[in-house]
Design a protein around this motif. Sequence first.
Motif, PDB file in Angstrom:
ATOM      1  N   ASN A  35       0.821  -1.220   0.000  1.00  0.00           N
ATOM      2  CA  ASN A  35       0.000   0.000   0.000  1.00  0.00           C
ATOM      3  C   ASN A  35       0.855   1.271   0.000  1.00  0.00           C
ATOM      4  N   HIS A  36       0.198   2.343  -0.362  1.00  0.00           N
ATOM      5  CA  HIS A  36       0.860   3.611  -0.603  1.00  0.00           C
ATOM      6  C   HIS A  36       1.528   4.188   0.647  1.00  0.00           C
ATOM      7  N   ALA A  37       0.831   4.073   1.792  1.00  0.00           N
ATOM      8  CA  ALA A  37       1.372   4.654   3.030  1.00  0.00           C
ATOM      9  C   ALA A  37       2.690   3.981   3.410  1.00  0.00           C
ATOM     10  N   GLY A  38       2.753   2.657   3.246  1.00  0.00           N
ATOM     11  CA  GLY A  38       3.981   1.909   3.545  1.00  0.00           C
ATOM     12  C   GLY A  38       5.139   2.415   2.691  1.00  0.00           C
ATOM     13  N   LEU A  39       4.843   2.729   1.451  1.00  0.00           N
ATOM     14  CA  LEU A  39       5.894   3.190   0.541  1.00  0.00           C
ATOM     15  C   LEU A  39       6.353   4.596   0.887  1.00  0.00           C
ATOM     16  N   GLU A  40       5.390   5.461   1.244  1.00  0.00           N
ATOM     17  CA  GLU A  40       5.763   6.844   1.571  1.00  0.00           C
ATOM     18  C   GLU A  40       6.687   6.888   2.773  1.00  0.00           C
ATOM     19  N   ARG A  41       6.440   5.995   3.723  1.00  0.00           N
ATOM     20  CA  ARG A  41       7.288   5.942   4.921  1.00  0.00           C
ATOM     21  C   ARG A  41       8.747   5.635   4.566  1.00  0.00           C
ATOM     22  N   LEU A  42       8.941   4.870   3.494  1.00  0.00           N
ATOM     23  CA  LEU A  42      10.307   4.486   3.121  1.00  0.00           C
ATOM     24  C   LEU A  42      11.172   5.688   2.765  1.00  0.00           C
ATOM     25  N   GLU A  43      10.540   6.790   2.338  1.00  0.00           N
ATOM     26  CA  GLU A  43      11.332   7.949   1.915  1.00  0.00           C
ATOM     27  C   GLU A  43      11.939   8.665   3.112  1.00  0.00           C
ATOM     28  N   ALA A  44      11.147   8.840   4.168  1.00  0.00           N
ATOM     29  CA  ALA A  44      11.632   9.607   5.319  1.00  0.00           C
ATOM     30  C   ALA A  44      12.268   8.710   6.377  1.00  0.00           C
ATOM     31  N   GLU A  45      11.674   7.534   6.601  1.00  0.00           N
ATOM     32  CA  GLU A  45      12.179   6.634   7.653  1.00  0.00           C
ATOM     33  C   GLU A  45      12.337   5.234   7.081  1.00  0.00           C
ATOM     34  N   PRO A  46      13.403   5.017   6.348  1.00  0.00           N
ATOM     35  CA  PRO A  46      13.532   3.703   5.694  1.00  0.00           C
ATOM     36  C   PRO A  46      13.843   2.555   6.656  1.00  0.00           C
ATOM     37  N   GLY A  47      14.214   2.862   7.886  1.00  0.00           N
ATOM     38  CA  GLY A  47      14.614   1.791   8.815  1.00  0.00           C
ATOM     39  C   GLY A  47      16.026   1.333   8.487  1.00  0.00           C
ATOM     40  N   PRO A  48      16.510   0.265   9.130  1.00  0.00           N
ATOM     41  CA  PRO A  48      17.874  -0.196   8.847  1.00  0.00           C
ATOM     42  C   PRO A  48      17.938  -0.781   7.434  1.00  0.00           C
ATOM     43  N   LEU A  49      18.791  -0.211   6.604  1.00  0.00           N
ATOM     44  CA  LEU A  49      18.836  -0.656   5.201  1.00  0.00           C
ATOM     45  C   LEU A  49      19.827  -1.800   5.049  1.00  0.00           C
ATOM     46  N   ARG A  50      19.376  -2.975   5.456  1.00  0.00           N
ATOM     47  CA  ARG A  50      20.228  -4.162   5.398  1.00  0.00           C
ATOM     48  C   ARG A  50      19.955  -4.932   4.097  1.00  0.00           C
ATOM     49  N   TYR A  51      21.026  -5.286   3.419  1.00  0.00           N
ATOM     50  CA  TYR A  51      20.834  -5.975   2.136  1.00  0.00           C
ATOM     51  C   TYR A  51      20.708  -7.487   2.318  1.00  0.00           C
TER      52      TYR A  51
END
Length: 321
Positions: A35-51
Amino acid sequence: MMEEERLRDRFRGAMLGVAVGDALGAPFEGMGMVNHAGLERLEAEPGPLRYTDDTHMTLGMAESLLERRGFDGEHMAMTFARNYRQEPWRGYGAGPPQVFRLLAQGITWDQAGSTLFGGTGSFGNGAAMRVTPAALVYYRHPQSVVSVAAQSALITHSHELGIEGAILQACAIAYLVQWDPGTPFNPAALLRLLEGVAPSPEFRRKLKRMVTLLPRAPLGEVTKEMGNGIAAHEAVPAALYAFLRNPNSFSKAVLYAISLGGDTDTIASMAGALSGAYLGESAIPLLWREEVESASRLRELADQLLELALEIDSQEEEHNL
Ligand code: AR6
Ligand code: MG
């Protein structure tokens, strides 16, 4: 040739793009459409960016190409296996660990993969998701891009669709990394070029269909026509579509890739590689490219891959004199 500074930005963009897309997409893997809200959050607060394994194998490919100054199948296979033994928890598919066990038993690098899945070989997206370093090193030599993508795929993905997926992703990256941003970009020309290197009906049908889905087919139609699964002939077209639909924005391309659902880390990772190759590191949001795990190592490897690419160029030039 494009000046070195601009190329450096593109090489770094492709390598960081792999990891950023992978890390952003990983928490959504296997979900339905996001959903859209989940994606928008990724821009400001992506969380730990572990590959995950996508980037882990990309690092292995870069390390082997650099150490051997080009493709060496045995060495690349052993490098993948060594890295897996060090960090087996990265989220690997079922196939590669089986190959690593066979290699340890003495089966050769070009034979082990063909025993998988009842002898058909894997058509998973694993060979395509890791192919960026090969595309970068040989970017000015299309025949080498095709042959190194194919041979590197063979290590774990000997099914023709697994191999073609790697060839397509590699050719697209090599094309985009040298695209002159001053010239308008024509998706149809890239798609035609790709049709020429992917003979199987599965890929050709999707490449043809893709033009008609640009620029704004609904999500449901895109996932139905391209697929969003773990198979190369789903994830590779899905990633290419995500990029082509959003050619001028790294974040839009990657977030769109995640919104397709399914194998989100790999689709976003491959879309990130394409977009990063085209737009360069400078187009990746600062937060993402600074916070992603191993950012400085990825940048360093990108610079070394560029050095190797220039070395290969000058050898070719000498050879042609
Ligand atoms: N027949 C049936 N199923 C197959 C076949 C085949 N010939 N080939 C592949 N599959 P794999 P990968 C299915 O294991 O491509 C991680 O999450 C089968 O279910 O070779 O490296 C990454 O992030 C098999 O396990 O691994 C990527 O998303 C699966 O496809 C993905 O895994 C994947 O093929 C990469 O996986
Ligand atoms: Mg993964």
